[in-house]
Design a protein around this motif. Structure first.
Motif, PDB file in Angstrom:
ATOM      1  N   ALA A 279       0.835  -1.200   0.000  1.00 31.68           N
ATOM      2  CA  ALA A 279       0.000   0.000   0.000  1.00 31.68           C
ATOM      3  C   ALA A 279       0.874   1.255   0.000  1.00 31.68           C
ATOM      4  N   ARG A 280       1.967   1.213   0.731  1.00 36.12           N
ATOM      5  CA  ARG A 280       2.878   2.360   0.789  1.00 36.12           C
ATOM      6  C   ARG A 280       3.493   2.631  -0.582  1.00 36.12           C
ATOM      7  N   ILE A 281       3.873   1.574  -1.286  1.00 38.55           N
ATOM      8  CA  ILE A 281       4.461   1.730  -2.617  1.00 38.55           C
ATOM      9  C   ILE A 281       3.425   2.287  -3.590  1.00 38.55           C
ATOM     10  N   ARG A 282       2.182   1.821  -3.493  1.00 40.07           N
ATOM     11  CA  ARG A 282       1.122   2.324  -4.384  1.00 40.07           C
ATOM     12  C   ARG A 282       0.844   3.807  -4.164  1.00 40.07           C
ATOM     13  N   ALA A 283       1.170   4.321  -3.004  1.00 40.98           N
ATOM     14  CA  ALA A 283       0.929   5.732  -2.688  1.00 40.98           C
ATOM     15  C   ALA A 283       2.169   6.587  -2.925  1.00 40.98           C
ATOM     16  N   ASP A 284       3.136   6.059  -3.654  1.00 44.02           N
ATOM     17  CA  ASP A 284       4.412   6.745  -3.824  1.00 44.02           C
ATOM     18  C   ASP A 284       4.860   6.611  -5.271  1.00 44.02           C
ATOM     19  N   PRO A 285       5.501   7.619  -5.839  1.00 43.96           N
ATOM     20  CA  PRO A 285       5.960   7.504  -7.225  1.00 43.96           C
ATOM     21  C   PRO A 285       7.040   6.450  -7.426  1.00 43.96           C
ATOM     22  N   VAL A 286       7.583   5.902  -6.353  1.00 44.20           N
ATOM     23  CA  VAL A 286       8.554   4.816  -6.487  1.00 44.20           C
ATOM     24  C   VAL A 286       7.915   3.598  -7.156  1.00 44.20           C
ATOM     25  N   GLU A 287       6.598   3.573  -7.193  1.00 38.84           N
ATOM     26  CA  GLU A 287       5.873   2.494  -7.854  1.00 38.84           C
ATOM     27  C   GLU A 287       6.275   2.370  -9.324  1.00 38.84           C
ATOM     28  N   PHE A 288       6.505   3.477  -9.992  1.00 38.34           N
ATOM     29  CA  PHE A 288       6.749   3.440 -11.433  1.00 38.34           C
ATOM     30  C   PHE A 288       8.088   2.806 -11.801  1.00 38.34           C
ATOM     31  N   PRO A 289       9.210   3.258 -11.285  1.00 36.77           N
ATOM     32  CA  PRO A 289      10.463   2.610 -11.672  1.00 36.77           C
ATOM     33  C   PRO A 289      10.553   1.145 -11.240  1.00 36.77           C
ATOM     34  N   ARG A 290       9.820   0.776 -10.212  1.00 34.54           N
ATOM     35  CA  ARG A 290       9.847  -0.617  -9.754  1.00 34.54           C
ATOM     36  C   ARG A 290       9.175  -1.565 -10.747  1.00 34.54           C
ATOM     37  N   ARG A 291       8.493  -1.036 -11.717  1.00 35.71           N
ATOM     38  CA  ARG A 291       7.842  -1.865 -12.732  1.00 35.71           C
ATOM     39  C   ARG A 291       8.843  -2.470 -13.721  1.00 35.71           C
ATOM     40  N   TYR A 292      10.019  -1.911 -13.781  1.00 37.55           N
ATOM     41  CA  TYR A 292      10.981  -2.284 -14.810  1.00 37.55           C
ATOM     42  C   TYR A 292      12.148  -3.070 -14.239  1.00 37.55           C
TER      43      TYR A 292
ATOM     44  N   CYS B 230      10.457  14.253 -11.121  1.00 39.16           N
ATOM     45  CA  CYS B 230      10.175  15.600 -11.638  1.00 39.16           C
ATOM     46  C   CYS B 230       8.715  16.015 -11.428  1.00 39.16           C
ATOM     47  N   LEU B 231       7.808  15.062 -11.437  1.00 38.10           N
ATOM     48  CA  LEU B 231       6.385  15.395 -11.321  1.00 38.10           C
ATOM     49  C   LEU B 231       5.787  15.072  -9.958  1.00 38.10           C
ATOM     50  N   ALA B 232       6.548  14.483  -9.072  1.00 37.98           N
ATOM     51  CA  ALA B 232       5.996  13.993  -7.805  1.00 37.98           C
ATOM     52  C   ALA B 232       5.916  15.097  -6.756  1.00 37.98           C
ATOM     53  N   TYR B 233       4.970  15.965  -6.940  1.00 42.51           N
ATOM     54  CA  TYR B 233       4.651  16.930  -5.894  1.00 42.51           C
ATOM     55  C   TYR B 233       3.176  17.266  -6.017  1.00 42.51           C
ATOM     56  N   GLY B 234       2.619  17.674  -4.928  1.00 45.09           N
ATOM     57  CA  GLY B 234       1.189  17.930  -4.930  1.00 45.09           C
ATOM     58  C   GLY B 234       0.421  16.701  -4.485  1.00 45.09           C
ATOM     59  N   ARG B 235      -0.801  16.627  -4.907  1.00 42.28           N
ATOM     60  CA  ARG B 235      -1.677  15.525  -4.494  1.00 42.28           C
ATOM     61  C   ARG B 235      -1.334  14.269  -5.287  1.00 42.28           C
ATOM     62  N   VAL B 236      -1.123  13.183  -4.579  1.00 41.41           N
ATOM     63  CA  VAL B 236      -0.691  11.925  -5.187  1.00 41.41           C
ATOM     64  C   VAL B 236      -1.625  11.493  -6.307  1.00 41.41           C
ATOM     65  N   GLU B 237      -2.916  11.569  -6.081  1.00 46.71           N
ATOM     66  CA  GLU B 237      -3.852  11.095  -7.099  1.00 46.71           C
ATOM     67  C   GLU B 237      -3.774  11.932  -8.378  1.00 46.71           C
ATOM     68  N   LEU B 238      -3.336  13.167  -8.282  1.00 45.34           N
ATOM     69  CA  LEU B 238      -3.185  14.003  -9.472  1.00 45.34           C
ATOM     70  C   LEU B 238      -1.916  13.669 -10.243  1.00 45.34           C
ATOM     71  N   PHE B 239      -0.781  13.645  -9.565  1.00 43.13           N
ATOM     72  CA  PHE B 239       0.454  13.398 -10.313  1.00 43.13           C
ATOM     73  C   PHE B 239       0.590  11.948 -10.743  1.00 43.13           C
ATOM     74  N   LYS B 240       0.015  11.018  -9.982  1.00 46.77           N
ATOM     75  CA  LYS B 240       0.101   9.616 -10.408  1.00 46.77           C
ATOM     76  C   LYS B 240      -0.662   9.382 -11.699  1.00 46.77           C
ATOM     77  N   ALA B 241      -1.779  10.049 -11.878  1.00 44.98           N
ATOM     78  CA  ALA B 241      -2.533   9.903 -13.125  1.00 44.98           C
ATOM     79  C   ALA B 241      -1.711  10.416 -14.309  1.00 44.98           C
ATOM     80  N   LYS B 242      -1.022  11.522 -14.125  1.00 42.39           N
ATOM     81  CA  LYS B 242      -0.161  12.063 -15.191  1.00 42.39           C
ATOM     82  C   LYS B 242       1.015  11.130 -15.457  1.00 42.39           C
ATOM     83  N   LEU B 243       1.627  10.622 -14.400  1.00 44.94           N
ATOM     84  CA  LEU B 243       2.745   9.696 -14.571  1.00 44.94           C
ATOM     85  C   LEU B 243       2.305   8.407 -15.262  1.00 44.94           C
TER      86      LEU B 243
END
Length: 99
Positions: free
Chosen positions: A24-37, A52-65
């Motif tokens: 759950a902690r990883i899903r709430a953090d942008p570290v989720e993305f590089p861990r996919r590879y 570069c994009l990980a600031y602000g509300r998680v649900e907003l920047f995660k959708a963009k990422l």
């Protein structure tokens, strides 16, 4: 850390670690993305973009990422190696996020 408070701090930190759901902690953090590879080059590209994009509300920047990672496909490093600057500017013309 022994002798400098580490003996008291260690149980507290271990207790904290046990109280957190790592998935759950990883899903709430942008570290989720590089861990996919698996390829370190893809991880590096993904991590830089995510940082570069990980600031602000998680649900907003995660959708963009998520959208940017979909755009880059299965290998962000290979995608960037083959991307011309003109193509990137044209394809990302409508991309906005707090800028």
């Amino acid at each position: 850390m022994a002798g400098r408070g580490g003996d008291r701090l260690r149980p507290l930190l271990e207790g904290l670690a046990l109280s957190v759901d790592p998935a759950a902690r990883i899903r709430a953090d942008p570290v989720e993305f590089p861990r996919r590879y698996g390829d370190p080059r893809d991880q590096e590209v993904s991590a830089l973009l995510s940082a570069c994009l990980a600031y602000g509300r998680v649900e907003l920047f995660k959708a963009k990422l998520e959208g940017l990672h979909r755009w880059m496909g299965p290998s962000p490093a290979a995608f960037l190696r083959g991307l011309a600057l003109e193509d990137a500017a044209r394809q990302l013309a409508s991309f906005t996020y707090r800028f």
